[in-house]
Write a protein that holds these residues in place. Structure first.
Motif, PDB file in Angstrom:
ATOM      1  N   GLN A 191       0.820  -1.206   0.000  1.00  0.00           N
ATOM      2  CA  GLN A 191       0.000   0.000   0.000  1.00  0.00           C
ATOM      3  C   GLN A 191       0.860   1.265   0.000  1.00  0.00           C
ATOM      4  O   GLN A 191       0.575   2.222  -0.733  1.00  0.00           O
ATOM      5  N   ASN A 192       1.910   1.264   0.814  1.00  0.00           N
ATOM      6  CA  ASN A 192       2.780   2.435   0.872  1.00  0.00           C
ATOM      7  C   ASN A 192       3.454   2.687  -0.481  1.00  0.00           C
ATOM      8  O   ASN A 192       3.589   3.823  -0.930  1.00  0.00           O
ATOM      9  N   LYS A 193       3.873   1.609  -1.129  1.00  0.00           N
ATOM     10  CA  LYS A 193       4.491   1.747  -2.448  1.00  0.00           C
ATOM     11  C   LYS A 193       3.497   2.288  -3.470  1.00  0.00           C
ATOM     12  O   LYS A 193       3.850   3.122  -4.328  1.00  0.00           O
ATOM     13  N   LYS A 194       2.244   1.861  -3.394  1.00  0.00           N
ATOM     14  CA  LYS A 194       1.211   2.363  -4.318  1.00  0.00           C
ATOM     15  C   LYS A 194       1.006   3.857  -4.127  1.00  0.00           C
ATOM     16  O   LYS A 194       0.849   4.601  -5.099  1.00  0.00           O
ATOM     17  N   TRP A 195       0.982   4.315  -2.875  1.00  0.00           N
ATOM     18  CA  TRP A 195       0.845   5.749  -2.620  1.00  0.00           C
ATOM     19  C   TRP A 195       2.013   6.526  -3.229  1.00  0.00           C
ATOM     20  O   TRP A 195       1.808   7.586  -3.824  1.00  0.00           O
ATOM     21  N   GLN A 196       3.213   6.001  -3.078  1.00  0.00           N
ATOM     22  CA  GLN A 196       4.377   6.682  -3.643  1.00  0.00           C
ATOM     23  C   GLN A 196       4.312   6.722  -5.168  1.00  0.00           C
ATOM     24  O   GLN A 196       4.629   7.739  -5.787  1.00  0.00           O
ATOM     25  N   GLN A 197       3.907   5.609  -5.769  1.00  0.00           N
ATOM     26  CA  GLN A 197       3.814   5.542  -7.229  1.00  0.00           C
ATOM     27  C   GLN A 197       2.746   6.479  -7.787  1.00  0.00           C
ATOM     28  O   GLN A 197       2.828   6.897  -8.940  1.00  0.00           O
ATOM     29  N   SER A 198       1.744   6.796  -6.954  1.00  0.00           N
ATOM     30  CA  SER A 198       0.692   7.714  -7.401  1.00  0.00           C
ATOM     31  C   SER A 198       1.087   9.172  -7.222  1.00  0.00           C
ATOM     32  O   SER A 198       0.302  10.072  -7.521  1.00  0.00           O
ATOM     33  N   GLY A 199       2.309   9.398  -6.718  1.00  0.00           N
ATOM     34  CA  GLY A 199       2.820  10.754  -6.596  1.00  0.00           C
ATOM     35  C   GLY A 199       2.655  11.393  -5.235  1.00  0.00           C
ATOM     36  O   GLY A 199       2.999  12.565  -5.049  1.00  0.00           O
ATOM     37  N   LEU A 200       2.139  10.633  -4.255  1.00  0.00           N
ATOM     38  CA  LEU A 200       1.973  11.177  -2.913  1.00  0.00           C
ATOM     39  C   LEU A 200       3.320  11.246  -2.193  1.00  0.00           C
ATOM     40  O   LEU A 200       4.240  10.499  -2.507  1.00  0.00           O
ATOM     41  N   ARG A 201       3.401  12.147  -1.220  1.00  0.00           N
ATOM     42  CA  ARG A 201       4.654  12.358  -0.483  1.00  0.00           C
ATOM     43  C   ARG A 201       5.043  11.092   0.272  1.00  0.00           C
ATOM     44  O   ARG A 201       4.251  10.544   1.030  1.00  0.00           O
ATOM     45  N   PRO A 202       6.276  10.598   0.093  1.00  0.00           N
ATOM     46  CA  PRO A 202       6.710   9.379   0.795  1.00  0.00           C
ATOM     47  C   PRO A 202       6.778   9.600   2.305  1.00  0.00           C
ATOM     48  O   PRO A 202       7.339  10.594   2.775  1.00  0.00           O
ATOM     49  N   ILE A 203       6.200   8.682   3.052  1.00  0.00           N
ATOM     50  CA  ILE A 203       6.264   8.737   4.511  1.00  0.00           C
ATOM     51  C   ILE A 203       6.505   7.324   5.054  1.00  0.00           C
ATOM     52  O   ILE A 203       6.130   6.340   4.411  1.00  0.00           O
ATOM     53  N   PRO A 204       7.115   7.203   6.214  1.00  0.00           N
ATOM     54  CA  PRO A 204       7.265   5.867   6.818  1.00  0.00           C
ATOM     55  C   PRO A 204       5.955   5.425   7.460  1.00  0.00           C
ATOM     56  O   PRO A 204       5.208   6.251   7.988  1.00  0.00           O
ATOM     57  N   ILE A 205       5.672   4.133   7.400  1.00  0.00           N
ATOM     58  CA  ILE A 205       4.503   3.568   8.079  1.00  0.00           C
ATOM     59  C   ILE A 205       4.998   2.588   9.126  1.00  0.00           C
ATOM     60  O   ILE A 205       5.889   1.778   8.874  1.00  0.00           O
ATOM     61  N   LEU A 206       4.378   2.662  10.287  1.00  0.00           N
ATOM     62  CA  LEU A 206       4.819   1.878  11.433  1.00  0.00           C
ATOM     63  C   LEU A 206       3.929   0.650  11.619  1.00  0.00           C
ATOM     64  O   LEU A 206       2.711   0.738  11.520  1.00  0.00           O
ATOM     65  N   ILE A 207       4.564  -0.502  11.878  1.00  0.00           N
ATOM     66  CA  ILE A 207       3.850  -1.754  12.099  1.00  0.00           C
ATOM     67  C   ILE A 207       4.113  -2.236  13.523  1.00  0.00           C
ATOM     68  O   ILE A 207       5.260  -2.339  13.948  1.00  0.00           O
ATOM     69  N   ASN A 208       3.052  -2.535  14.258  1.00  0.00           N
ATOM     70  CA  ASN A 208       3.189  -3.126  15.597  1.00  0.00           C
ATOM     71  C   ASN A 208       3.566  -4.600  15.477  1.00  0.00           C
ATOM     72  O   ASN A 208       2.952  -5.335  14.710  1.00  0.00           O
ATOM     73  N   VAL A 209       4.555  -5.025  16.233  1.00  0.00           N
ATOM     74  CA  VAL A 209       4.985  -6.421  16.228  1.00  0.00           C
ATOM     75  C   VAL A 209       4.960  -6.939  17.662  1.00  0.00           C
ATOM     76  O   VAL A 209       5.576  -6.343  18.552  1.00  0.00           O
ATOM     77  N   SER A 269      -6.036  10.886   0.995  1.00  0.00           N
ATOM     78  CA  SER A 269      -6.471  12.281   0.866  1.00  0.00           C
ATOM     79  C   SER A 269      -5.701  13.179   1.833  1.00  0.00           C
ATOM     80  O   SER A 269      -5.342  14.307   1.498  1.00  0.00           O
ATOM     81  N   LEU A 270      -5.442  12.666   3.040  1.00  0.00           N
ATOM     82  CA  LEU A 270      -4.657  13.436   4.008  1.00  0.00           C
ATOM     83  C   LEU A 270      -3.230  13.635   3.518  1.00  0.00           C
ATOM     84  O   LEU A 270      -2.640  14.701   3.672  1.00  0.00           O
ATOM     85  N   LEU A 271      -2.666  12.580   2.902  1.00  0.00           N
ATOM     86  CA  LEU A 271      -1.313  12.695   2.354  1.00  0.00           C
ATOM     87  C   LEU A 271      -1.262  13.750   1.254  1.00  0.00           C
ATOM     88  O   LEU A 271      -0.305  14.509   1.141  1.00  0.00           O
ATOM     89  N   GLU A 272      -2.288  13.763   0.460  1.00  0.00           N
ATOM     90  CA  GLU A 272      -2.340  14.735  -0.645  1.00  0.00           C
ATOM     91  C   GLU A 272      -2.456  16.157  -0.104  1.00  0.00           C
ATOM     92  O   GLU A 272      -1.858  17.098  -0.643  1.00  0.00           O
ATOM     93  N   LYS A 273      -3.204  16.304   0.987  1.00  0.00           N
ATOM     94  CA  LYS A 273      -3.350  17.622   1.610  1.00  0.00           C
ATOM     95  C   LYS A 273      -2.034  18.081   2.213  1.00  0.00           C
ATOM     96  O   LYS A 273      -1.664  19.249   2.136  1.00  0.00           O
TER      97      LYS A 273
END
Length: 449
Positions: free
Chosen positions: A214-232, A387-391
């Motif tokens: 999902q994060n890669k798809k957002w980047q490919q669509s031109g949205l600002r790259p951000i790190p996403i955190l996963i709970n383990v 949408s928040l990323l785009e904003k």
């Protein structure tokens, strides 16, 4: 003595994870050269956590020591039983004639656990569930054999515990089918059940794959790259497949490791310090940041912070502290101390559960690096998050009274202009620290608020 502790569990004196991995590798090599099969049995104690929580860690520790002795009594001298961490154990059965040899051992262990354990003044009854994988049928390498034995263990838990299951290829399909049937369940209900049933490992694999893609798809669509955190969870973090799963998820999605962060709890640091340190170093070399969640609610040992300070990048203050933040409250000193301590150790600090403008105002004053909480947004689906990323920015959701009481403070040297439309311009840097430089020009785009 030091050599013994390096390869043995300090509580039960059984071989530890390091010794297990070495023995498993040696058994694999011998099996491939001799053509003989061997079995891997993965054991998990049913409802051990309930005993540990109700009677205390001292009783729990004594129970684990008794469990270790009982397991050793059921195997041959050529076999190996190891403690993997917590209430999980593994048994390696080299040079078996057929599958029946492995199932007979599993039966003996389960039957022996029908007898009570006498710990201090308590008569304790605890059962165990087991998953079995066989080399070479169920895997040609250590990682696959462990993963498949764990899938079989999950199946044993699903069927009511206190039994053993032999791995079959259909088990992986059944596991992922369950994800779709469960639907939306609160995390505080879902995660404990997942750990108890053994579902947490395959669930974690699915989450890592989904998040990275999902994060890669957002980047490919031109949205600002951000790190996403996963709970383990602690169990997942100490599993043998954790590094493989993360690398696989990054490779499949082609996501840069800097855009994935792993969040662990304080309890994870205490499960098996040596194994945790090894995993943290590997993740750090991969370029993945580590966040320590719920700081202040568990053991909060300064010695652990000191030991892991080079591998933990982010410290998250538990929301129970944030809820008590008020003006002129003595408890604020605790928060300030945690923030200063973490920043001194080169860790970023995140305050969890920020819900009021007053809490945000105090945290700004205490120089907290980042905040998270319902004051900015509740959990939302991926489409809304895009949408928040785009904003590009999040504004605190304050009511009129809060806006009047805590107005926006402009601390910039120059006046800030909120644009209603994007502005495209050309910029060049001509001076840094009173020294003239020539860097050329670059185009910049200022996004609207």
């Amino acid at each position: 003595m030091n050599a013994f502790l390096a390869y043995h569990d300090s509580l039960t004196e059984l071989p530890n994870r390091r010794m297990f991995e070495r023995f498993l590798t040696q058994t694999l090599e011998k099996s491939k050269s001799s053509g003989q099969s061997f079995a891997l049995v993965y054991l998990d104690m049913d409802r051990f956590k309930s005993i540990n929580d109700s009677l205390g860690h001292a009783v729990g520790d004594q129970l684990l020591i008794s469990i270790a002795k009982r397991l050793q009594e059921q195997i041959r001298e050529t076999d190996l039983v190891a403690r993997m961490g917590g209430d999980e154990f593994t048994v390696i059965l080299p040079s078996i004639r057929d599958l029946n040899c492995a199932t007979e051992v599993a039966k003996r262990i389960i039957e022996k656990f029908q007898e009570p354990f006498i710990i201090e003044q308590y008569e304790l009854f605890i059962t165990t569930s087991a998953g079995i994988s066989i080399h070479p049928n169920d895997g040609e390498d250590s990682s696959t054999l462990m993963k498949n034995a764990d899938s079989a263990l999950y199946r044993a838990k699903e069927l009511g515990k206190n039994n053993y299951q032999i791995y079959t290829a259909s088990m992986n399909i059944q596991t992922y089918k369950l994800f779709n049937e469960w639907g939306l369940v609160p995390p505080d209900e879902f995660l404990p059940i997942s750990e108890e049933t053994g579902l947490i490992i395959p669930l974690g694999q699915w989450v890592k794959q989904t998040v990275c893609q999902q994060n890669k798809k957002w980047q490919q669509s031109g949205l600002r790259p951000i790190p996403i955190l996963i709970n383990v969870s602690a169990k997942e973090f100490l599993s043998r497949v954790i590094i493989h799963d993360i690398q696989q998820a990054l490779s499949d999605s082609e996501l840069d490791p800097q855009y994935l962060e792993i969040e662990i709890t304080e309890g994870s640091l205490l499960e098996n310090a040596d194994s945790v340190m090894t995993i943290l170093h590997i993740l750090s070399k991969l370029g993945i940041k580590i966040s320590l969640d719920d700081f202040g609610t568990g053991y909060s040992s300064l010695s652990y912070l000191k030991r892991f300070k080079r591998t933990i990048n982010i410290l998250k203050i538990d929301k129970s502290f944030i809820q008590d933040l008020h003006r002129d409250n003595d408890d604020n000193v605790i928060i300030q101390t945690i923030i200063q301590l973490a920043q001194h150790m080169n860790m970023s600090v995140v305050a969890e559960g920020v819900e009021t403008a007053e809490q945000l105002h105090i945290l700004k004053r205490l120089k907290c690096d980042l905040v998270q909480g319902y004051l900015f947004s509740k959990p939302i689906p991926a489409a809304q998050f895009a949408s928040l990323l785009e904003k590009g920015t999040l504004v605190p959701l304050m009511n009129e009274n809060e806006q009047e009481q805590y107005p926006y403070e402009n601390k910039r040297s120059y006046f800030r202009v909120d644009l209603h439309f994007p502005l495209l311009a050309s910029m060049t840097v001509i001076e840094i620290n009173e020294k003239n430089i020539e860097l050329g020009k670059t185009d910049i785009k200022s996004h609207a608020q």
